[in-house]
Scaffold this motif. Structure first.
Motif, PDB file in Angstrom:
ATOM      1  N   ALA A  51       9.502   8.351  -3.757  1.00  0.00           N
ATOM      2  CA  ALA A  51       8.175   8.967  -3.768  1.00  0.00           C
ATOM      3  C   ALA A  51       8.313  10.465  -3.970  1.00  0.00           C
ATOM      4  N   GLU A  90       2.272   8.297  -5.650  1.00  0.00           N
ATOM      5  CA  GLU A  90       3.405   9.123  -6.088  1.00  0.00           C
ATOM      6  C   GLU A  90       4.717   8.341  -6.112  1.00  0.00           C
ATOM      7  N   SER A  91       4.678   7.042  -5.797  1.00  0.00           N
ATOM      8  CA  SER A  91       5.887   6.220  -5.722  1.00  0.00           C
ATOM      9  C   SER A  91       6.243   5.626  -7.077  1.00  0.00           C
ATOM     10  N   ALA A  98       2.013   4.960  -1.710  1.00  0.00           N
ATOM     11  CA  ALA A  98       1.354   6.121  -2.291  1.00  0.00           C
ATOM     12  C   ALA A  98       1.474   6.087  -3.813  1.00  0.00           C
ATOM     13  N   GLU A 139       0.840  -1.190   0.000  1.00  0.00           N
ATOM     14  CA  GLU A 139       0.000   0.000   0.000  1.00  0.00           C
ATOM     15  C   GLU A 139       0.883   1.250   0.000  1.00  0.00           C
ATOM     16  N   ARG A 160       1.567  13.712  -7.697  1.00  0.00           N
ATOM     17  CA  ARG A 160       1.507  12.827  -8.858  1.00  0.00           C
ATOM     18  C   ARG A 160       2.126  13.498 -10.078  1.00  0.00           C
TER      19      ARG A 160
END
Length: 483
Positions: free
Chosen positions: A466, A446-447, A444, A442, A470
């Protein structure tokens, strides 16, 4: 850069770099970030800083005096202002979207710091043109022309006026340059309070620019004297192409530091401010500021393209030919493009010099940052996600990491104050690739995954990074993927 260092030793150190750096083409994605770190390190780059004469400045004496243009011709600042207002008026009629093109002047994508807005206020630039500017001198008013006007068509006269404007404007430009040299550069008071390097940064090779302008004007007037109906303007421009290139490229490249130096001196040197105010009150200056004189070469080389294009426009449909005019226009355009490339390369090299003083390789094998063709593509702080824990419970810890991505090198660092302690580095793009994370973790959105197939620390590794947003992640994915 908005900072000029006091310690001049770095100027000599970095001046040696310029001979080892190629000048690649312009890159619209070249970043202008992290400049505050350069300022904090005292880094500053300027070419030819050691090439300064310790001899007193001699008054500039023109070796050629115009036979056709009165000494009462106005300063080039007035000539340029009138034409700029006309251009802005045209832009306003065409829509404000075109206004920036006129304000920046054609051909130069990266104007130096000492640009139009430095010399002109927005109110002045956007004000209505009012009365049409009267020509300062006309070809048809020359005594040797009046007797033959009835043999020429209106189009032929317009063509001659367009070519004569090149002479008149060059004479105006020459007049302003000589004032810049004799009132400001040769000022004994200024030389007493400025260091040799500061004086050179302020005036650069302005004297050479003036001499090249003088020779060009002399050849133009010589042609007019031999052929009152001119035709060889293109040939004369091509003859002086190398001279233009030799003086305009270094001057415009180094203009980016004039503004910073003047600002620093005005803020930190009361004597400079007082002396400058006194010099600007000289009647010869006609209430023009030093900055308006220093920006003259930038204004002239970009305006010359427009003057030549106007001649080409007038030449269409006229019997008399203007040979090599298209080639002359292209030659001047290439000089402007080279100025643009050189300004960008100077900024890139300065940034490399600044970073070189901020980067600490510590226990990692060091690599030289200042090298041929290298430039910074992207830099910024990311989070390094470290996944741990049991197979049932995953624990994700976060560590700050700072990335400098050059066109041929990737640096992974930890930022400490203004310095960067390098943790690893790898060749880019050969040993670097990225991919989306496809796991059940789980993490983010943005990773993303950064693979170093071969780095300084190990043969291969993968890091989960990360971004903050985005959009920022998409930017990093894109720049990492470009080859």
């Amino acid at each position: 850069m908005a900072h000029v260092m006091e310690d001049e030793s770095i100027w000599a150190d970095t001046a040696a770099v310029v001979g080892d750096i190629d000048r690649p083409g312009p890159d619209e994605n070249s970043p202008e970030t992290n400049l505050e770190n350069c300022e904090a390190s005292g880094g500053f780059y300027w070419a030819d800083a050691t090439d300064v004469s310790s001899q007193p400045e001699e008054t500039y004496v023109a070796q050629f005096e115009s036979e056709y243009i009165s000494s009462s011709v106005p300063l080039y600042q007035e000539y340029w202002m009138n034409h700029m207002k006309k251009d802005i008026h045209k832009a306003q009629n065409s829509g404000l979207s075109e206004l920036v093109t006129f304000v920046r002047l054609p051909g130069l994508k990266t104007p130096p710091a000492l640009s139009l807005t430095t010399v002109l206020s927005p109110t002045t630039l956007l004000s209505p043109p009012g009365l049409q500017a009267k020509p300062y001198a006309l070809w048809q008013e020359l005594p040797q022309v009046k007797s033959m006007l009835n043999t020429l068509s209106a189009h032929e006269i317009q063509l001659q006026e367009a070519m004569f404007e090149l002479i008149v404007s060059e004479a105006s430009y020459q007049k302003s340059l000589i004032i810049a040299l004799n009132v400001f550069q040769c000022s004994a008071e200024l030389k007493q309070i400025l260091s040799r390097v500061q004086h050179h940064v302020l005036f650069s090779n302005l004297k050479d620019v003036c001499r090249v302008s003088e020779r060009f004007l002399q050849d133009m007037e010589s042609h007019l004297g031999q052929h009152v109906v001119m035709s060889k303007v293109g040939d004369i421009v091509l003859k002086h192409q190398q001279g233009f290139q030799k003086v305009y490229v270094p001057y415009i490249t180094n203009m980016m530091y004039q503004e910073a130096l003047i600002t620093q001196l005005l803020q930190g040197n009361k004597k400079f401010a007082l002396i400058l105010k006194k010099l600007e009150k000289d009647p010869q200056c006609q209430r023009q500021m030093l900055k308006s004189f220093l920006v003259l070469p930038f204004q002239r080389i970009t305006r010359m393209t427009l003057l030549l294009e106007n001649i080409l426009k007038r030449a269409k449909g006229v019997c008399s030919k203007v040979p090599n005019l298209t080639e002359a226009i292209e030659a001047v355009r290439k000089i402007v493009e080279e100025c643009d490339t050189s300004v960008q390369q100077m900024k890139r090299t300065e940034l490399l010099v600044c970073l070189d003083k901020l980067v600490d390789f510590g226990n990692v094998k060091s690599v030289p940052l200042i090298t041929r063709g290298r430039h910074l593509i992207q830099e910024g702080a990311l989070k390094h996600l470290i996944v741990g824990g049991s197979h049932k419970v995953s624990i994700v810890s976060r560590k700050d990491v700072y990335i400098h991505l050059f066109n041929d090198l990737l640096l992974l660092s930890v930022k400490s104050g203004h310095r960067f302690v390098v943790q690893d580095h790898a060749l880019f793009p050969d040993n670097v690739r990225v991919e989306e994370i496809k796991t059940i973790l789980e993490l983010a959105p943005e990773s993303f995954l950064l693979h170093l197939t071969k780095s300084d620390n190990r043969s291969s590794s993968a890091l989960i990074l990360a971004a903050h947003t985005r959009s920022e992640k998409d930017t990093w994915m894109r720049v990492f993927s470009e080859k």
